[in-house]
Design a protein around this motif. Sequence first.
Motif, short mmCIF file in Angstrom:
data_model
loop_
_atom_site.label_atom_id
_atom_site.label_comp_id
_atom_site.label_asym_id
_atom_site.label_seq_id
_atom_site.Cartn_x
_atom_site.Cartn_y
_atom_site.Cartn_z
N ASP A 27 -14.53 16.35 0.23
CA ASP A 27 -13.86 16.81 -0.99
C ASP A 27 -12.37 16.95 -0.69
O ASP A 27 -11.90 17.99 -0.25
N PHE A 28 -11.62 15.87 -0.90
CA PHE A 28 -10.21 15.85 -0.53
C PHE A 28 -9.44 14.87 -1.40
O PHE A 28 -10.01 14.03 -2.08
N GLU A 29 -8.11 15.00 -1.31
CA GLU A 29 -7.21 14.09 -2.00
C GLU A 29 -5.86 14.18 -1.31
O GLU A 29 -5.42 15.27 -0.94
N PHE A 30 -5.20 13.04 -1.13
CA PHE A 30 -3.84 13.02 -0.62
C PHE A 30 -3.18 11.71 -1.05
O PHE A 30 -3.84 10.75 -1.40
N SER A 31 -1.85 11.71 -1.02
CA SER A 31 -1.07 10.55 -1.44
C SER A 31 -0.54 9.82 -0.21
O SER A 31 -0.16 10.46 0.78
N ILE A 32 -0.50 8.49 -0.32
CA ILE A 32 0.06 7.68 0.76
C ILE A 32 0.97 6.60 0.19
O ILE A 32 0.85 6.24 -0.99
N ASP A 33 1.84 6.11 1.01
CA ASP A 33 2.48 4.81 0.82
C ASP A 33 1.92 3.92 1.91
O ASP A 33 1.89 4.33 3.08
N PHE A 34 1.42 2.73 1.54
CA PHE A 34 1.13 1.75 2.58
C PHE A 34 2.14 0.63 2.42
O PHE A 34 2.70 0.42 1.36
N TYR A 35 2.41 -0.04 3.52
CA TYR A 35 3.49 -1.01 3.57
C TYR A 35 2.96 -2.39 3.91
O TYR A 35 2.15 -2.54 4.83
N ALA A 36 3.43 -3.37 3.15
CA ALA A 36 3.04 -4.76 3.37
C ALA A 36 4.24 -5.64 3.10
O ALA A 36 5.11 -5.30 2.29
N GLY A 37 4.27 -6.76 3.78
CA GLY A 37 5.38 -7.69 3.57
C GLY A 37 5.00 -9.06 4.08
O GLY A 37 3.87 -9.31 4.48
N CYS A 38 5.96 -9.93 4.04
CA CYS A 38 5.82 -11.25 4.65
C CYS A 38 7.19 -11.56 5.25
O CYS A 38 8.21 -11.37 4.60
N GLY A 39 7.21 -11.96 6.48
CA GLY A 39 8.50 -12.14 7.14
C GLY A 39 9.09 -10.80 7.48
O GLY A 39 8.39 -9.85 7.86
N ASP A 40 10.41 -10.68 7.33
CA ASP A 40 11.10 -9.43 7.66
C ASP A 40 10.93 -8.41 6.53
O ASP A 40 10.96 -8.75 5.36
N GLY A 41 10.76 -7.16 6.90
CA GLY A 41 10.70 -6.10 5.91
C GLY A 41 9.33 -5.92 5.30
O GLY A 41 8.42 -6.71 5.52
N ALA A 42 9.19 -4.85 4.54
CA ALA A 42 7.93 -4.54 3.87
C ALA A 42 8.23 -3.72 2.62
O ALA A 42 9.22 -3.00 2.56
#
Length: 115
Positions: A27-42
């Motif tokens: 019984d939980f909840e939290f916020s995330i950012d996940f990061y994805a990219g192609c080449g340099d950066g995300a």
Amino acid sequence: MKAHYCGYRILDHDKRAEGWRPEDPEDFEFSIDFYAGCGDGADAFTSEVCSPRRLMKKFATSVCSPQGVLIMPSFDLVALDAFLRQLCENTEAQTWDALALKLNGAGRWEFAHRT
């Protein structure tokens, strides 16, 4: 083109401490950012991660179609990381914008407004 997974970050300040675990792992909840990219950066994709029990508490009184909600039966950051990695590595498109829009269902893409 495929997305490259670059990790995730918990956004809730009270849940960032190393070793944080919810009182009830089902019984939980939290916020995330996940990061994805192609080449340099995300780019960042923002998601709410929650258990089915918490989802029912939040939305049981109405019809809903929550975008950017990841549901885990029990708290497991290793499983979350593996899921996000597999999601990114198995998502393909001709352009980065098209690929990011596919990932936008799992997490709200920070640049979705420009497409």
